[in-house]
Scaffold this motif. Structure first.
Motif, mmCIF file in Angstrom:
data_model
loop_
_atom_site.group_PDB
_atom_site.id
_atom_site.type_symbol
_atom_site.label_atom_id
_atom_site.label_comp_id
_atom_site.label_asym_id
_atom_site.label_seq_id
_atom_site.Cartn_x
_atom_site.Cartn_y
_atom_site.Cartn_z
ATOM 1 N N LEU A 1 -9.075 71.766 9.377
ATOM 2 C CA LEU A 1 -9.424 70.617 9.019
ATOM 3 C C LEU A 1 -10.848 70.588 8.502
ATOM 4 O O LEU A 1 -11.383 69.841 7.808
ATOM 5 C CB LEU A 1 -9.371 69.798 10.567
ATOM 6 C CG LEU A 1 -7.929 69.586 11.009
ATOM 7 C CD1 LEU A 1 -8.212 69.230 12.207
ATOM 8 C CD2 LEU A 1 -7.454 68.533 9.933
ATOM 9 N N ALA A 2 -11.660 71.843 8.834
ATOM 10 C CA ALA A 2 -13.049 71.982 8.509
ATOM 11 C C ALA A 2 -13.335 72.169 7.243
ATOM 12 O O ALA A 2 -14.390 71.740 6.932
ATOM 13 C CB ALA A 2 -13.790 72.788 9.545
ATOM 14 N N ILE A 3 -12.486 72.722 6.541
ATOM 15 C CA ILE A 3 -13.020 73.096 5.193
ATOM 16 C C ILE A 3 -12.189 72.565 3.949
ATOM 17 O O ILE A 3 -12.370 73.220 2.927
ATOM 18 C CB ILE A 3 -13.023 75.056 5.065
ATOM 19 C CG1 ILE A 3 -11.626 75.213 5.546
ATOM 20 C CG2 ILE A 3 -14.047 75.324 5.755
ATOM 21 C CD1 ILE A 3 -10.464 75.258 4.410
ATOM 22 N N THR A 4 -11.576 71.596 4.319
ATOM 23 C CA THR A 4 -10.538 70.988 3.070
ATOM 24 C C THR A 4 -11.037 69.967 2.486
ATOM 25 O O THR A 4 -10.756 69.258 1.790
ATOM 26 C CB THR A 4 -9.317 70.570 3.786
ATOM 27 O OG1 THR A 4 -9.701 69.753 5.200
ATOM 28 C CG2 THR A 4 -8.408 71.654 4.282
ATOM 29 N N ALA A 5 -12.709 69.732 2.476
ATOM 30 C CA ALA A 5 -13.319 68.680 1.608
ATOM 31 C C ALA A 5 -13.151 68.967 0.148
ATOM 32 O O ALA A 5 -13.217 68.184 -0.539
ATOM 33 C CB ALA A 5 -14.573 68.435 2.041
ATOM 34 N N GLU A 6 -12.978 70.258 -0.082
ATOM 35 C CA GLU A 6 -12.912 70.738 -1.575
ATOM 36 C C GLU A 6 -11.370 71.633 -1.802
ATOM 37 O O GLU A 6 -11.258 72.367 -0.907
ATOM 38 C CB GLU A 6 -14.082 71.667 -2.127
ATOM 39 C CG GLU A 6 -15.379 70.886 -2.128
ATOM 40 C CD GLU A 6 -16.488 71.733 -2.279
ATOM 41 O OE1 GLU A 6 -16.614 72.482 -2.885
ATOM 42 O OE2 GLU A 6 -17.343 71.480 -1.540
ATOM 43 N N LEU A 7 -10.906 71.388 -2.899
ATOM 44 C CA LEU A 7 -9.685 72.012 -3.045
ATOM 45 C C LEU A 7 -9.933 73.680 -3.264
ATOM 46 O O LEU A 7 -9.282 74.436 -2.597
ATOM 47 C CB LEU A 7 -8.982 71.534 -4.217
ATOM 48 C CG LEU A 7 -7.496 72.109 -4.548
ATOM 49 C CD1 LEU A 7 -6.710 71.737 -3.430
ATOM 50 C CD2 LEU A 7 -6.834 71.499 -5.813
ATOM 51 N N GLU A 8 -10.959 73.969 -3.786
ATOM 52 C CA GLU A 8 -11.446 75.380 -4.050
ATOM 53 C C GLU A 8 -11.322 76.267 -2.817
ATOM 54 O O GLU A 8 -10.904 77.129 -2.493
ATOM 55 C CB GLU A 8 -12.683 75.520 -4.861
ATOM 56 C CG GLU A 8 -12.681 77.020 -5.385
ATOM 57 C CD GLU A 8 -14.024 77.193 -6.084
ATOM 58 O OE1 GLU A 8 -14.799 76.067 -6.231
ATOM 59 O OE2 GLU A 8 -14.292 78.265 -6.696
ATOM 60 N N ALA A 9 -12.135 75.455 -1.706
ATOM 61 C CA ALA A 9 -12.416 76.103 -0.552
ATOM 62 C C ALA A 9 -10.996 76.216 0.121
ATOM 63 O O ALA A 9 -10.692 77.268 0.881
ATOM 64 C CB ALA A 9 -13.290 75.344 0.542
#
Lengths: 244, 210
Positions: free
Chosen positions: B29-37
């Protein structure tokens, strides 16, 4: 004043569950009954209150670059920070084992109801996350790190208590079959997280000017090396998170 | 052979680590604001889980069961330190975005869950397949969530403005479309995963809980 501010900040604004999603696994798995949720929440507060200050000491006197200088001049150049994951997790695993022994001795009923989840506190992201955030936010003193540990623990406790209470009540509602259980719990947590975001303004009273200055400075730095506006937006979000 | 392919294919859908086994939610949940991450996180977990499962499975007969959790933690922590150092060396900006969440792979429940449930009782090759399968199942959800959050939240994919330029009003923006900045905030990750679970369970009625 500093201590009180950090205390409320770690409970509400940087709430472990709603702001950083730490400890979600046990949060979802143990929140079916209020009584077990209270037990696990209390255990998390206790373990966090012990491990965060302990890991602060480890970080300050062993792991940071130059931290070993108390051993003598020749040790000042050592940088052991790459070992921090392994040291932190070892401290946590040991402390959890200790808590398990104490709980088993003094409250067998709590021990039985927590069952498999007590050893799993060791792998609860909230515990390791507490120590890692303590390190990355560079909390300056031992007292503050203890306050941070207790505060985040209480925040986690509140979150699991609230969701357990909601899940006990939701059994009487007619949720669409495919959403029952896990699905609706996710969506409720999302709504609660939106609610908790409103605490974000709690501690800005009085020093808004200083904070907005910081933010514009951060944006200017970012603007220099990114091309499109959309990229600035995502970076702004990251910058805001860092500023918190 | 059919059994081996099942090990990889099952976790992709009907036994997905995130939506069915409820493991490893935090980082999802925490790091999915960007596709690359999301993609980098999936690859890191793929490496740690694949290698970790093999190591634990090779050691399964010599680990005393009382201290197995500590042994598992040490194995994971070592692998995660390797991942962290590699990220810091070759993708410094990205490792800053991921911040503490790389370290939190150690306590990602998927890893401990698969060690406990599979690697302690199976041979290295099957454990390797199980690790890869589960990491891919985890990665799929991360990529789906990251895709929707980045597309709807900032109108880009992997940093490329696929919907046009919001300032110049080209592409979709010339019709009055606006980015939904709310998608970038953390609560929306929970709601997107909730919707994925909803869709999955509507398609497969066997998965519905009472």
């Amino acid at each position: 004043m500093e201590h009180i501010e950090l205390f409320f900040k770690s409970i509400f604004i940087d709430n472990m569950v709603f702001a950083t999603f730490l400890g979600m696994c046990s949060y979802l798995a143990v929140s079916k009954k209020v009584s077990t949720a209270v037990g696990l929440g209390a255990a998390v507060i206790f373990v966090l209150a012990i491990t965060v200050p302990l890991n602060w000491l480890l970080d300050q006197y062993i792991l940071q670059p130059g931290a070993l200088s108390w051993l003598g001049e020749e040790y000042a150049a050592y940088d052991l920070s790459f070992l921090s994951f392994i040291m932190f997790i070892a401290t946590i695993a040991t402390m959890v084992q200790l808590v398990e022994i104490v709980v088993e001795k003094f409250s067998p009923s709590l021990y039985n109801s927590l069952g498999i989840f007590l050893p799993l506190i060791a792998v609860n992201c909230a515990i390791l996350g507490g120590s890692l955030f303590m390190q990355s936010r560079e909390i300056p003193t031992l007292g503050l790190s203890a306050v941070y540990g207790v505060g985040s623990g209480i925040g986690w406790f509140l979150a699991i208590l609230a969701i357990a209470a909601i899940r006990e009540k939701i059994r009487y509602s007619s949720v669409p079959p495919a959403l029952r259980g896990l699905g609706i719990t996710f969506i409720i947590t999302g709504l609660m997280a939106i609610g908790f975001m409103s605490f974000g303004g709690m501690l800005t009273g009085g020093d808004e000017d200083a904070k907005s200055d910081e933010k514009t400075a951060a944006t200017e730095v970012i603007k220099e090396d990114v091309k499109s506006d959309t990229e600035v937006k995502t970076n702004l979000d990251v910058a805001e998170n860092l500023n918190k | 052979m059919a059994k081996d392919s099942k090990l990889i294919l099952d976790p992709l859908a009907d036994n997905n680590p995130i939506t069915i086994q409820v493991l490893g939610i935090c980082s999802a949940l925490a790091i999915t604001a960007e596709l690359e991450a999301s993609i980098v996180m999936s690859i890191s977990v793929l490496f740690v889980l694949g290698v970790g499962n093999v190591v634990i499975s090779l050691m399964r007969n010599i680990i005393p069961s009382k201290i197995r959790i500590i042994v598992q933690l040490i194995v994971v922590a070592t692998l995660v330190i390797i991942v962290d150092l590699i990220l810091k060396a070759f993708a410094y900006e990205l490792s800053k975005t991921l911040s503490v969440f790389v370290g939190l792979i150690i306590t990602n429940c998927i890893i401990m869950g698969r060690f406990e449930a599979f690697a302690l009782g199976n041979g290295p090759w099957r454990s390797f397949l199980d690790g890869i399968g589960n990491a891919l199942g985890y990665g799929i959800i991360l990529v789906i969530v990251g895709f929707f959050r980045e597309l709807l939240g900032s109108g880009t994919l992997l940093g490329f403005p696929v919907l046009g330029d919001p300032i110049e009003k080209t592409g979709l923006y010339s019709f009055g479309y606006e980015n939904n900045g709310f998608m970038l905030l953390s609560p929306m990750a929970l709601i997107v995963v909730g919707i994925i679970i909803w869709v999955q369970r509507t398609r497969n009625k066997d998965l519905i809980e009472d």
